[in-house]
Scaffold this active site. Structure first.
Site, PDB file in Angstrom:
ATOM      1  N   GLY A  27      -8.565  27.147  -2.051  1.00 16.47           N
ATOM      2  CA  GLY A  27      -9.365  26.216  -1.261  1.00 16.47           C
ATOM      3  C   GLY A  27      -8.556  25.599  -0.139  1.00 16.47           C
ATOM      4  N   HIS A  33      -7.348  31.671   6.034  1.00 15.22           N
ATOM      5  CA  HIS A  33      -8.171  32.181   4.929  1.00 15.22           C
ATOM      6  C   HIS A  33      -9.424  32.881   5.445  1.00 15.22           C
ATOM      7  CE1 HIS A  33      -6.129  28.624   3.030  1.00 15.22           C
ATOM      8  NE2 HIS A  33      -5.883  29.540   2.104  1.00 15.22           N
ATOM      9  N   LYS A 147       0.192  37.948   4.638  1.00 19.59           N
ATOM     10  CA  LYS A 147       1.638  38.233   4.702  1.00 19.59           C
ATOM     11  C   LYS A 147       2.453  36.965   4.882  1.00 19.59           C
ATOM     12  CE  LYS A 147       1.692  42.947   6.463  1.00 19.59           C
ATOM     13  NZ  LYS A 147       2.234  43.803   7.528  1.00 19.59           N
ATOM     14  N   ASP A 149       2.589  34.540   2.813  1.00 22.72           N
ATOM     15  CA  ASP A 149       3.215  34.440   1.485  1.00 22.72           C
ATOM     16  C   ASP A 149       3.706  35.839   1.111  1.00 22.72           C
ATOM     17  OD1 ASP A 149       2.687  31.641   0.954  1.00 22.72           O
ATOM     18  OD2 ASP A 149       0.593  32.230   0.887  1.00 22.72           O
ATOM     19  N   SER A 185      -2.174  25.087   4.619  1.00 19.38           N
ATOM     20  CA  SER A 185      -2.833  23.830   4.230  1.00 19.38           C
ATOM     21  C   SER A 185      -1.824  22.690   4.213  1.00 19.38           C
ATOM     22  CB  SER A 185      -3.500  23.984   2.873  1.00 19.38           C
ATOM     23  OG  SER A 185      -2.551  24.447   1.959  1.00 19.38           O
ATOM     24  N   ARG A 186      -0.535  23.025   4.175  1.00 16.15           N
ATOM     25  CA  ARG A 186       0.485  21.967   4.116  1.00 16.15           C
ATOM     26  C   ARG A 186       0.893  21.454   5.493  1.00 16.15           C
ATOM     27  NH1 ARG A 186       2.126  25.243  -0.896  1.00 16.15           N
ATOM     28  NH2 ARG A 186       1.549  23.799  -2.546  1.00 16.15           N
TER      29      ARG A 186
HETATM   30  O1  PAF Z   1      -2.120  32.229  -2.201  1.00 17.25           O
HETATM   31  C1  PAF Z   1      -2.785  31.437  -2.895  1.00 17.25           C
HETATM   32  O2  PAF Z   1      -3.603  30.655  -2.386  1.00 17.25           O
HETATM   33  C2  PAF Z   1      -2.587  31.409  -4.397  1.00 17.25           C
HETATM   34  O3  PAF Z   1      -1.260  31.574  -4.729  1.00 17.25           O
HETATM   35  C3  PAF Z   1      -3.497  32.406  -5.150  1.00 17.25           C
HETATM   36  C4  PAF Z   1      -3.150  33.850  -4.804  1.00 17.25           C
HETATM   37  C5  PAF Z   1      -4.940  32.128  -4.815  1.00 17.25           C
HETATM   38  C6  PAF Z   1      -3.300  32.239  -6.645  1.00 17.25           C
HETATM   39  O4  PAF Z   1      -3.629  30.941  -7.074  1.00 17.25           O
END
Ligand code: PAF
Length: 281
Positions: A27, A33, A147, A149, A185-186
């Site tokens: 979220g 996203h 990518k 993360d 989000s941070r």
């Molecule tokens: O990347 C994220 O937002 C989270 O680490 C995930 C993959 C939804 C798992 O909680």
């Protein structure tokens, strides 16, 4: 778009959903996203369904991390998913996902020991456990991860490989603000002065990539160059790590090769930012 909150309703939905492409999230959605949802929409044929999940997973937060403070913006998230073309959003409660007496977790013992894993013990086990559960619940054919993360993406590829999960994983390019700062989000936790310095993370990585292309391939030289750049342009931040690693194993490299990655993390007062760049020397 269908909103599903229980495992029972999800199972019923899955029976008739056909080919499913999945975007798991916690979220607090932003353009990064919605790009993943839009990519999923593009990847999916007209017959496929795009499913997203919204669940803030307590298992991946350390004791001193921001689980309680993590932004929860469900109404806005649902609107963004709908606009980006999701067919279904699974937004379960904690109880729906975790049994009070749960006693199984998934543990990764190599890729998660470096980079962010070194300073966030247990984080990637929490990610692996929830992603495995979400894959079992949603039963997607394909799944999409950012990518930004990079370590998470590499570990999920390993999870799927080592546990023979029939899910095709797609890695999607990082979405950035116009000044180069990776969306996160941070970012909302940055003070105005920190926000002004934060694009230096990306700029430093680009400098390193350019240096690499002109022949500077040693890890020491590349990390030193980034360190210097950050000292000059982001002195409100404190470097957690800067590392040259292999894109797949994430193990440290002395010399860049054709599938290398430089990853970094920098602490600001209330936010720890990460970014990375692929090198194809
Ligand atoms: O990347 C994220 O937002 C989270 O680490 C995930 C993959 C939804 C798992 O909680």
């Amino acid at each position: 778009m269908t909103l599903i909150e229980t495992v029972k309703d999800l199972r019923a939905w899955r029976k008739n959903a056909g080919h499913v492409i999945f975007v798991p999230t916690m979220g607090a959605l932003h353009e990064g996203h919605t790009t993943l949802v839009r990519e999923a929409r593009t990847l999916s044929g007209p017959e496929s369904k795009v499913a997203a999940s919204i669940f803030v997973n307590p298992l991946q937060f350390g004791p001193n991390e921001d689980f309680d403070k993590y932004p929860r913006t469900l109404e806005n998230d649902l609107m963004m998913c709908r606009e980006a073309g999701a067919d279904m959003v699974f937004a379960p409660t904690m109880k729906e996902v975790y049994h009070a007496d749960r006693s199984i977790k998934i543990s990764e013992s190599s890729l998660s020991t470096v980079l962010c894993g070194a300073s966030r013990p247990g984080h990637f086990d929490g990610v692996c456990t929830v992603v495995a559960k979400l894959f079992n619940l949603v039963q997607p054919d394909e799944a999409v991860f950012g990518k930004k993360d990079y370590q998470q993406l590499a570990i999920i590829r390993r999870l799927v490989r080592d546990l023979d999960m029939p899910v095709k994983i797609h890695g999607i390019e990082t979405v950035r603000e116009s000044d180069g700062l990776a969306m996160s989000s941070r970012n909302r936790y940055l003070s105005p002065a920190e926000r002004a310095q934060a694009p230096a993370l990306r700029a430093a990585l680009i400098e390193a990539r350019e240096a690499c292309q002109s022949g500077v391939t040693g890890a020491k030289n590349l990390t030193h160059l980034i360190q210097e750049y950050l000292a000059a342009h982001a002195n409100l931040g404190r470097v957690d790590y800067i590392a040259l690693v292999d894109q797949h194993s994430l193990q440290p490299l002395d010399i860049a090769h054709s599938q290398s990655l430089i990853a970094l993390a920098v602490f600001f007062d209330k936010a720890r930012l990460i970014d990375n760049i692929e090198l194809s020397h």
